[in-house]
Motif scaffolding. Structure first.
Motif, PDB file in Angstrom:
ATOM      1  N   MET A   1       0.847  -1.173   0.000  1.00 52.65           N
ATOM      2  CA  MET A   1       0.000   0.000   0.000  1.00 52.65           C
ATOM      3  C   MET A   1       0.898   1.244   0.000  1.00 52.65           C
ATOM      4  SD  MET A   1      -2.934   1.030   2.755  1.00 52.65           S
ATOM      5  CE  MET A   1      -4.415   0.572   1.906  1.00 52.65           C
ATOM      6  N   ALA A   2       0.537   2.220  -0.834  1.00 52.88           N
ATOM      7  CA  ALA A   2       1.345   3.439  -0.963  1.00 52.88           C
ATOM      8  C   ALA A   2       1.175   4.335   0.255  1.00 52.88           C
ATOM      9  CB  ALA A   2       0.934   4.193  -2.222  1.00 52.88           C
ATOM     10  N   ASP A   3       2.248   4.979   0.615  1.00 50.52           N
ATOM     11  CA  ASP A   3       2.222   5.944   1.715  1.00 50.52           C
ATOM     12  C   ASP A   3       1.629   7.248   1.186  1.00 50.52           C
ATOM     13  OD1 ASP A   3       2.625   7.622   3.844  1.00 50.52           O
ATOM     14  OD2 ASP A   3       4.815   7.451   3.839  1.00 50.52           O
ATOM     15  N   MET A   4       0.473   7.643   1.659  1.00 46.41           N
ATOM     16  CA  MET A   4      -0.238   8.824   1.180  1.00 46.41           C
ATOM     17  C   MET A   4       0.533  10.110   1.463  1.00 46.41           C
ATOM     18  SD  MET A   4      -2.784   7.581  -0.367  1.00 46.41           S
ATOM     19  CE  MET A   4      -3.960   8.880  -0.632  1.00 46.41           C
ATOM     20  N   ASN A   5       1.465  10.081   2.399  1.00 49.02           N
ATOM     21  CA  ASN A   5       2.244  11.282   2.710  1.00 49.02           C
ATOM     22  C   ASN A   5       3.309  11.579   1.654  1.00 49.02           C
ATOM     23  OD1 ASN A   5       0.867  11.818   5.123  1.00 49.02           O
ATOM     24  ND2 ASN A   5       2.138  10.344   6.231  1.00 49.02           N
ATOM     25  N   ASN A   6       3.612  10.601   0.800  1.00 45.95           N
ATOM     26  CA  ASN A   6       4.650  10.777  -0.213  1.00 45.95           C
ATOM     27  C   ASN A   6       4.085  11.070  -1.601  1.00 45.95           C
ATOM     28  OD1 ASN A   6       6.756  10.404   1.569  1.00 45.95           O
ATOM     29  ND2 ASN A   6       6.723   8.185   1.325  1.00 45.95           N
ATOM     30  N   ILE A   7       2.795  11.329  -1.702  1.00 45.94           N
ATOM     31  CA  ILE A   7       2.183  11.633  -2.991  1.00 45.94           C
ATOM     32  C   ILE A   7       2.518  13.067  -3.375  1.00 45.94           C
ATOM     33  CG2 ILE A   7       0.003  11.938  -4.204  1.00 45.94           C
ATOM     34  CD1 ILE A   7      -1.100   9.622  -2.561  1.00 45.94           C
ATOM     35  N   THR A   8       2.969  13.238  -4.619  1.00 49.15           N
ATOM     36  CA  THR A   8       3.329  14.555  -5.137  1.00 49.15           C
ATOM     37  C   THR A   8       2.159  15.119  -5.909  1.00 49.15           C
ATOM     38  OG1 THR A   8       5.631  13.850  -5.320  1.00 49.15           O
ATOM     39  CG2 THR A   8       4.999  15.793  -6.574  1.00 49.15           C
ATOM     40  N   ASP A   9       1.844  16.367  -5.678  1.00 52.69           N
ATOM     41  CA  ASP A   9       0.789  17.061  -6.390  1.00 52.69           C
ATOM     42  C   ASP A   9       1.232  17.269  -7.840  1.00 52.69           C
ATOM     43  OD1 ASP A   9      -0.270  20.061  -7.144  1.00 52.69           O
ATOM     44  OD2 ASP A   9      -1.732  18.919  -5.991  1.00 52.69           O
ATOM     45  N   PHE A  10       0.315  17.148  -8.807  1.00 59.77           N
ATOM     46  CA  PHE A  10       0.664  17.307 -10.211  1.00 59.77           C
ATOM     47  C   PHE A  10       1.228  18.698 -10.493  1.00 59.77           C
ATOM     48  CE2 PHE A  10      -0.469  17.974 -14.763  1.00 59.77           C
ATOM     49  CZ  PHE A  10       0.388  17.019 -15.287  1.00 59.77           C
ATOM     50  N   GLU A  11       0.697  19.699  -9.850  1.00 60.54           N
ATOM     51  CA  GLU A  11       1.213  21.059 -10.033  1.00 60.54           C
ATOM     52  C   GLU A  11       2.676  21.136  -9.607  1.00 60.54           C
ATOM     53  OE1 GLU A  11       1.469  25.038 -11.095  1.00 60.54           O
ATOM     54  OE2 GLU A  11      -0.073  23.578 -11.606  1.00 60.54           O
ATOM     55  N   ASP A  12       3.051  20.438  -8.535  1.00 55.52           N
ATOM     56  CA  ASP A  12       4.453  20.411  -8.104  1.00 55.52           C
ATOM     57  C   ASP A  12       5.348  19.769  -9.165  1.00 55.52           C
ATOM     58  OD1 ASP A  12       3.776  21.620  -5.699  1.00 55.52           O
ATOM     59  OD2 ASP A  12       3.616  19.712  -4.618  1.00 55.52           O
ATOM     60  N   ILE A  13       4.837  18.726  -9.806  1.00 61.12           N
ATOM     61  CA  ILE A  13       5.597  18.069 -10.873  1.00 61.12           C
ATOM     62  C   ILE A  13       5.786  19.036 -12.042  1.00 61.12           C
ATOM     63  CG2 ILE A  13       5.539  16.211 -12.598  1.00 61.12           C
ATOM     64  CD1 ILE A  13       4.020  14.547 -10.430  1.00 61.12           C
ATOM     65  N   LEU A  14       4.711  19.745 -12.405  1.00 59.90           N
ATOM     66  CA  LEU A  14       4.813  20.713 -13.497  1.00 59.90           C
ATOM     67  C   LEU A  14       5.824  21.812 -13.187  1.00 59.90           C
ATOM     68  CD1 LEU A  14       1.085  21.151 -14.590  1.00 59.90           C
ATOM     69  CD2 LEU A  14       2.901  19.894 -15.768  1.00 59.90           C
ATOM     70  N   ILE A  15       5.798  22.307 -11.964  1.00 64.48           N
ATOM     71  CA  ILE A  15       6.740  23.358 -11.567  1.00 64.48           C
ATOM     72  C   ILE A  15       8.170  22.843 -11.647  1.00 64.48           C
ATOM     73  CG2 ILE A  15       7.540  24.743  -9.606  1.00 64.48           C
ATOM     74  CD1 ILE A  15       4.536  25.039  -8.830  1.00 64.48           C
ATOM     75  N   GLU A  16       8.380  21.623 -11.177  1.00 67.54           N
ATOM     76  CA  GLU A  16       9.726  21.047 -11.210  1.00 67.54           C
ATOM     77  C   GLU A  16      10.224  20.866 -12.647  1.00 67.54           C
ATOM     78  OE1 GLU A  16      11.734  16.800 -10.126  1.00 67.54           O
ATOM     79  OE2 GLU A  16      10.387  17.653  -8.612  1.00 67.54           O
ATOM     80  N   LYS A  17       9.350  20.400 -13.525  1.00 67.74           N
ATOM     81  CA  LYS A  17       9.761  20.094 -14.899  1.00 67.74           C
ATOM     82  C   LYS A  17       9.733  21.314 -15.815  1.00 67.74           C
ATOM     83  CE  LYS A  17       9.041  16.777 -18.566  1.00 67.74           C
ATOM     84  NZ  LYS A  17      10.228  16.008 -18.685  1.00 67.74           N
ATOM     85  N   TYR A  18       8.714  22.194 -15.663  1.00 66.18           N
ATOM     86  CA  TYR A  18       8.517  23.296 -16.610  1.00 66.18           C
ATOM     87  C   TYR A  18       8.631  24.682 -15.993  1.00 66.18           C
ATOM     88  CZ  TYR A  18       6.793  19.528 -19.537  1.00 66.18           C
ATOM     89  OH  TYR A  18       6.689  18.364 -20.258  1.00 66.18           O
ATOM     90  N   GLY A  19       8.667  24.756 -14.691  1.00 66.85           N
ATOM     91  CA  GLY A  19       8.765  26.053 -14.027  1.00 66.85           C
ATOM     92  C   GLY A  19       7.411  26.583 -13.600  1.00 66.85           C
ATOM     93  N   ASP A  20       7.446  27.743 -12.968  1.00 66.79           N
ATOM     94  CA  ASP A  20       6.214  28.373 -12.492  1.00 66.79           C
ATOM     95  C   ASP A  20       5.387  28.897 -13.657  1.00 66.79           C
ATOM     96  OD1 ASP A  20       6.581  28.086  -9.697  1.00 66.79           O
ATOM     97  OD2 ASP A  20       8.028  29.743  -9.719  1.00 66.79           O
ATOM     98  N   LYS A  21       4.084  29.052 -13.411  1.00 65.94           N
ATOM     99  CA  LYS A  21       3.217  29.678 -14.405  1.00 65.94           C
ATOM    100  C   LYS A  21       3.752  31.069 -14.700  1.00 65.94           C
ATOM    101  CE  LYS A  21      -0.982  27.169 -13.473  1.00 65.94           C
ATOM    102  NZ  LYS A  21      -2.415  27.202 -13.406  1.00 65.94           N
ATOM    103  N   GLY A  22       3.702  31.435 -15.973  1.00 63.71           N
ATOM    104  CA  GLY A  22       4.204  32.741 -16.377  1.00 63.71           C
ATOM    105  C   GLY A  22       5.602  32.695 -16.971  1.00 63.71           C
ATOM    106  N   THR A  23       6.299  31.565 -16.809  1.00 61.95           N
ATOM    107  CA  THR A  23       7.611  31.439 -17.444  1.00 61.95           C
ATOM    108  C   THR A  23       7.404  30.909 -18.864  1.00 61.95           C
ATOM    109  OG1 THR A  23       7.928  29.168 -16.647  1.00 61.95           O
ATOM    110  CG2 THR A  23       8.761  30.956 -15.241  1.00 61.95           C
ATOM    111  N   ALA A  24       8.349  31.182 -19.740  1.00 63.84           N
ATOM    112  CA  ALA A  24       8.216  30.803 -21.149  1.00 63.84           C
ATOM    113  C   ALA A  24       8.029  29.292 -21.315  1.00 63.84           C
ATOM    114  CB  ALA A  24       9.427  31.282 -21.936  1.00 63.84           C
TER     115      ALA A  24
END
Length: 99
Positions: A1-24
């Motif tokens: 069973m997965a540990d629910m405390n280690n789930i990453t929010d999709f927005e966090d993944i997007l920020i990590e890979k593509y940066g914050d909203k408003g960046t090119a």
């Protein structure tokens, strides 16, 4: 069973890979993502209407190749054109909401 405390929010993944909203890089991702989602929606609605890309193109005065590019998320589309494809081409209504 997965540990629910280690789930990453999709927005966090997007920020990590593509940066914050408003960046090119993030803006490009968001635009490409929208084109893809609209294409998937159009393709499903077209198939539900039992139409080929060519038939939809004929009904709306466009080309099959343009319909194909939209459905594959390879072409930006204006809302007025999307509206025409859905309402004139498919006989469906397009509803847009802001949430």
């Amino acid at each position: 069973m997965a540990d629910m405390n280690n789930i990453t929010d999709f927005e966090d993944i997007l920020i990590e890979k593509y940066g914050d909203k408003g960046t090119a890089k993030r803006d490009k991702y968001d635009a490409d993502s929208l084109a893809f989602r609209l294409g998937v929606m159009l393709k499903q609605a077209r198939k539900d209407a039992n139409l080929t890309q060519e038939e939809l193109a004929e009904r709306t005065g466009t080309k099959k190749s343009y319909i194909s590019r939209i459905e594959r998320g390879l072409s930006d589309i204006q809302i007025s054109t999307f509206h025409k494809l859905i309402e004139t081409g498919l006989g469906r209504s397009l509803n847009i909401s802001i949430g």
